[in-house]
Scaffold this motif. Structure first.
Motif, PDB file in Angstrom:
ATOM      1  N   LEU A   1      20.498   5.912  -0.719  1.00 36.21           N
ATOM      2  CA  LEU A   1      19.849   5.933  -1.909  1.00 36.21           C
ATOM      3  C   LEU A   1      20.114   7.426  -2.685  1.00 36.21           C
ATOM      4  N   ASP A   2      20.424   8.461  -1.857  1.00 37.97           N
ATOM      5  CA  ASP A   2      20.563   9.718  -2.381  1.00 37.97           C
ATOM      6  C   ASP A   2      19.232  10.295  -3.359  1.00 37.97           C
ATOM      7  N   PRO A   3      18.301  10.296  -2.774  1.00 36.19           N
ATOM      8  CA  PRO A   3      16.935  10.653  -3.859  1.00 36.19           C
ATOM      9  C   PRO A   3      16.962  11.970  -4.048  1.00 36.19           C
ATOM     10  N   GLY A   4      17.408  12.692  -3.326  1.00 35.44           N
ATOM     11  CA  GLY A   4      17.211  14.396  -3.724  1.00 35.44           C
ATOM     12  C   GLY A   4      15.984  14.824  -3.032  1.00 35.44           C
ATOM     13  N   CYS A   5      15.131  13.854  -2.926  1.00 33.28           N
ATOM     14  CA  CYS A   5      13.736  14.447  -2.265  1.00 33.28           C
ATOM     15  C   CYS A   5      13.010  13.338  -1.502  1.00 33.28           C
ATOM     16  N   VAL A   6      12.563  13.771  -0.454  1.00 38.07           N
ATOM     17  CA  VAL A   6      11.816  12.886   0.407  1.00 38.07           C
ATOM     18  C   VAL A   6      10.390  13.509   0.749  1.00 38.07           C
ATOM     19  N   VAL A   7       9.437  12.585   0.505  1.00 41.72           N
ATOM     20  CA  VAL A   7       7.914  13.079   0.672  1.00 41.72           C
ATOM     21  C   VAL A   7       7.279  12.402   1.940  1.00 41.72           C
TER      22      VAL A   7
ATOM     23  N   LEU B   1       8.107   8.734   2.586  1.00 38.07           N
ATOM     24  CA  LEU B   1       8.010   8.128   3.881  1.00 38.07           C
ATOM     25  C   LEU B   1       6.787   7.971   4.371  1.00 38.07           C
ATOM     26  N   TRP B   2       6.242   6.948   4.531  1.00 39.09           N
ATOM     27  CA  TRP B   2       4.758   6.664   5.114  1.00 39.09           C
ATOM     28  C   TRP B   2       4.703   6.717   6.654  1.00 39.09           C
ATOM     29  N   LEU B   3       3.899   7.702   7.178  1.00 41.13           N
ATOM     30  CA  LEU B   3       3.877   7.859   8.470  1.00 41.13           C
ATOM     31  C   LEU B   3       2.444   7.790   9.039  1.00 41.13           C
ATOM     32  N   GLY B   4       1.926   6.544   9.581  1.00 35.84           N
ATOM     33  CA  GLY B   4       0.530   6.405   9.688  1.00 35.84           C
ATOM     34  C   GLY B   4       0.329   5.602  11.113  1.00 35.84           C
ATOM     35  N   HIS B   5      -0.541   4.629  10.819  1.00 37.05           N
ATOM     36  CA  HIS B   5      -0.499   3.731  11.976  1.00 37.05           C
ATOM     37  C   HIS B   5       0.734   2.743  12.149  1.00 37.05           C
ATOM     38  N   GLY B   6       1.273   2.488  10.928  1.00 38.15           N
ATOM     39  CA  GLY B   6       2.706   2.001  10.863  1.00 38.15           C
ATOM     40  C   GLY B   6       3.638   3.102  10.073  1.00 38.15           C
ATOM     41  N   VAL B   7       4.686   2.437   9.857  1.00 36.46           N
ATOM     42  CA  VAL B   7       5.654   3.306   8.881  1.00 36.46           C
ATOM     43  C   VAL B   7       6.381   2.481   7.838  1.00 36.46           C
ATOM     44  N   GLY B   8       6.721   3.190   6.748  1.00 41.50           N
ATOM     45  CA  GLY B   8       7.082   2.600   5.547  1.00 41.50           C
ATOM     46  C   GLY B   8       7.542   3.528   4.574  1.00 41.50           C
ATOM     47  N   ALA B   9       8.088   3.094   3.437  1.00 45.14           N
ATOM     48  CA  ALA B   9       8.714   3.794   2.341  1.00 45.14           C
ATOM     49  C   ALA B   9       8.541   3.360   1.124  1.00 45.14           C
ATOM     50  N   ALA B  10       8.334   4.085  -0.007  1.00 45.35           N
ATOM     51  CA  ALA B  10       8.131   3.880  -1.232  1.00 45.35           C
ATOM     52  C   ALA B  10       9.290   4.320  -2.101  1.00 45.35           C
ATOM     53  N   VAL B  11       9.986   3.436  -2.808  1.00 47.28           N
ATOM     54  CA  VAL B  11      11.283   4.032  -3.284  1.00 47.28           C
ATOM     55  C   VAL B  11      11.215   3.932  -5.005  1.00 47.28           C
ATOM     56  N   VAL B  12      11.170   5.163  -5.468  1.00 52.72           N
ATOM     57  CA  VAL B  12      11.174   5.295  -6.841  1.00 52.72           C
ATOM     58  C   VAL B  12      12.353   6.238  -7.188  1.00 52.72           C
ATOM     59  N   LEU B  13      13.052   5.318  -8.315  1.00 54.55           N
ATOM     60  CA  LEU B  13      14.369   5.698  -8.735  1.00 54.55           C
ATOM     61  C   LEU B  13      14.382   5.730 -10.332  1.00 54.55           C
ATOM     62  N   GLY B  14      14.432   6.991 -11.103  1.00 55.64           N
ATOM     63  CA  GLY B  14      14.538   7.027 -12.423  1.00 55.64           C
ATOM     64  C   GLY B  14      13.111   6.574 -12.802  1.00 55.64           C
TER      65      GLY B  14
ATOM     66  N   GLU C   1       0.643  -1.326  -0.023  1.00 49.14           N
ATOM     67  CA  GLU C   1       0.011   0.049  -0.099  1.00 49.14           C
ATOM     68  C   GLU C   1       0.795   1.184   0.072  1.00 49.14           C
ATOM     69  N   VAL C   2       2.159   1.107   0.643  1.00 45.95           N
ATOM     70  CA  VAL C   2       2.890   2.477   0.701  1.00 45.95           C
ATOM     71  C   VAL C   2       3.608   2.681  -0.782  1.00 45.95           C
ATOM     72  N   ASN C   3       3.740   1.382  -1.485  1.00 42.81           N
ATOM     73  CA  ASN C   3       4.278   1.592  -2.891  1.00 42.81           C
ATOM     74  C   ASN C   3       3.202   2.341  -3.689  1.00 42.81           C
ATOM     75  N   LEU C   4       1.878   1.982  -3.578  1.00 43.48           N
ATOM     76  CA  LEU C   4       0.729   2.711  -4.236  1.00 43.48           C
ATOM     77  C   LEU C   4       0.682   4.259  -4.067  1.00 43.48           C
ATOM     78  N   ALA C   5       0.926   4.576  -2.657  1.00 39.95           N
ATOM     79  CA  ALA C   5       0.764   5.881  -2.344  1.00 39.95           C
ATOM     80  C   ALA C   5       2.008   6.898  -2.949  1.00 39.95           C
ATOM     81  N   GLY C   6       2.938   6.134  -3.145  1.00 39.30           N
ATOM     82  CA  GLY C   6       4.176   6.749  -3.841  1.00 39.30           C
ATOM     83  C   GLY C   6       3.948   6.954  -5.115  1.00 39.30           C
ATOM     84  N   LEU C   7       3.220   6.192  -5.897  1.00 36.26           N
ATOM     85  CA  LEU C   7       2.830   6.325  -7.264  1.00 36.26           C
ATOM     86  C   LEU C   7       1.899   7.114  -7.701  1.00 36.26           C
ATOM     87  N   ALA C   8       1.070   7.422  -6.482  1.00 34.20           N
ATOM     88  CA  ALA C   8       0.108   8.419  -6.471  1.00 34.20           C
ATOM     89  C   ALA C   8       0.583   9.792  -6.274  1.00 34.20           C
TER      90      ALA C   8
END
Length: 399
Positions: free
Chosen positions: A328-334, A214-227, A191-198
């Protein structure tokens, strides 16, 4: 030579047809003149492709434009909406929500069901029955593609759901039931990956192809989008930062649970506990909704205990962000999830300042902006992309 020219003509027409279909999907109904502007094709070429697409049942006249000009009104062309339907699911531990949409992306049905306790087989039956009812009411005979977002590891190789920690077993049972009942593809995604795509397609990072949410809710997680590509990892576990070892938890996480990982610092229970420590009102439920309320209030007031609370929370989030950034050096964290979105720009700014103290890598921190459920938004976008790729693909007899 004739065969080669015919093959080239077929390929050119297929490319032009797909270009027009993609533009109609992106912009909505268009006139032939507007299609010529957007594609750069000639008047005869656009006329020919509209004739072909109409013959194939993909495009139809949906209205007229130019009522205030001299001469006949221009026809407006749009996708044949009911050529295919898709579904998107947002499956949590305490609720299930889904939406149905036609090929244009218009919502034709939706439902939300609370899940009492730990759920079980009754939940699976209730969800599949409600889906059947909504499909009947919306006159949707079948679904081309369904995308289900759920917590846990979505194995990219097998399409199976691997439970993590105390996640309920009925999530996997629901996935199996949907695949059996629908008789059509049901794509599983974290579900966090889908939030990242959105956020990439609809929200805060439409201008970037590399970022981490970075997903901050009931739990925590991350979606990684590179290139521009979502990175799931070998087993689907990329971004499971709840298991990230961090200082201040009094121990280390284990393969069975993340109670002493970053989850213990920034999950909803930890956020509510911090609020009580600072003398702020927080519901005893310690759920995502309670954490969202207290964070939003702190971000809006920004003084006294509210400012102290937000500063401590930002420091905790920055620790996890720094760990991700240095790898990862993504340059941007949401900052997404209920808590990240509630904190908005104030929380993002504080996390950005703390992150700059922890890492030499320049990293912009933004707040998520997708309205409603970003999980549903990402699932629907994914389902539509899949359906359109199939429906828009030319058949072997395309000329």
């Amino acid at each position: 030579m004739t065969t080669a020219r015919t093959a080239t003509l077929r390929t050119t027409r297929a490319i032009n047809d797909r270009l027009a279909l993609d533009l109609l999907a992106e912009h909505g109904p268009l006139t032939a003149a507007r299609l010529r502007e957007l594609t750069g094709l000639s008047r005869p070429s656009v006329s020919d492709l509209l004739r072909r697409l109409g013959r194939d049942g993909l495009v139809t006249v949906v209205g007229e434009a130019g009522e205030n000009r001299r001469g006949p009104n221009a026809r407006v062309y749009g996708l044949v909406a009911d050529r295919a339907h898709v579904a998107a699911f947002d499956v949590r531990t305490d609720s299930v929500a889904f939406v149905l949409a036609d090929l244009t992306g218009r919502t034709v049905g939706s439902a939300g069901l609370p899940v009492p306790g730990r759920g079980g087989r009754r939940v699976v039956t209730a969800v599949t029955d409600r889906l059947a009812r909504v499909m009947k009411e919306a006159a949707v005979p079948s679904l081309h593609t369904t995308v289900m977002g759920a917590p846990g590891f979505a194995d990219p190789a097998t399409g199976a759901l691997r439970r993590v920690g105390l996640l309920p077993a009925w999530h996997g049972e629901l996935l199996t039931a949907l695949r059996t009942r629908l008789g059509a593809p049901v794509i599983l995604e974290n579900e966090v990956n889908l939030a990242g795509l959105a956020e990439h397609r609809l929200g805060a990072v439409r201008d970037r192809d590399t970022f981490v949410l970075l997903w901050l809710g009931h739990g925590v997680g991350a979606a990684v989008v590179l290139g521009g590509t979502l990175r799931r990892g070998a087993s689907g576990g990329a971004g499971e930062i709840g298991f990230l070892p961090v200082p201040g938890t009094g121990g280390l996480p284990s393969a069975e649970g993340c109670d002493q990982g970053f989850h213990a610092m920034a999950g909803s229970a930890a956020v509510c506990a911090l609020a009580r420590e600072k003398g702020l009102a927080a519901d005893a439920a310690d759920d995502a909704a309670a954490a969202e309320r207290v964070v939003r209030e702190a971000a809006e007031r920004g003084e006294g205990a509210h400012a102290e609370f937000l500063e401590v929370l930002a420091g905790r989030v920055a620790v996890a962000a720094a760990s991700v950034v240095c790898v990862l050096d993504p340059g941007c964290v949401v900052l997404g999830g209920e808590v990240g979105r509630a904190g908005g720009a104030p929380l993002a700014a504080q996390v950005g300042r703390r992150l700059a103290d922890l890492s030499p890598l320049p990293t912009e921190v933004r707040a998520a902006t997708v309205d409603g459920s970003p999980v549903l938004g990402g699932a629907l976008t994914t389902a539509l992309d899949t359906a359109r790729q199939d429906v828009f693909s030319p058949g072997p007899d395309t000329v």
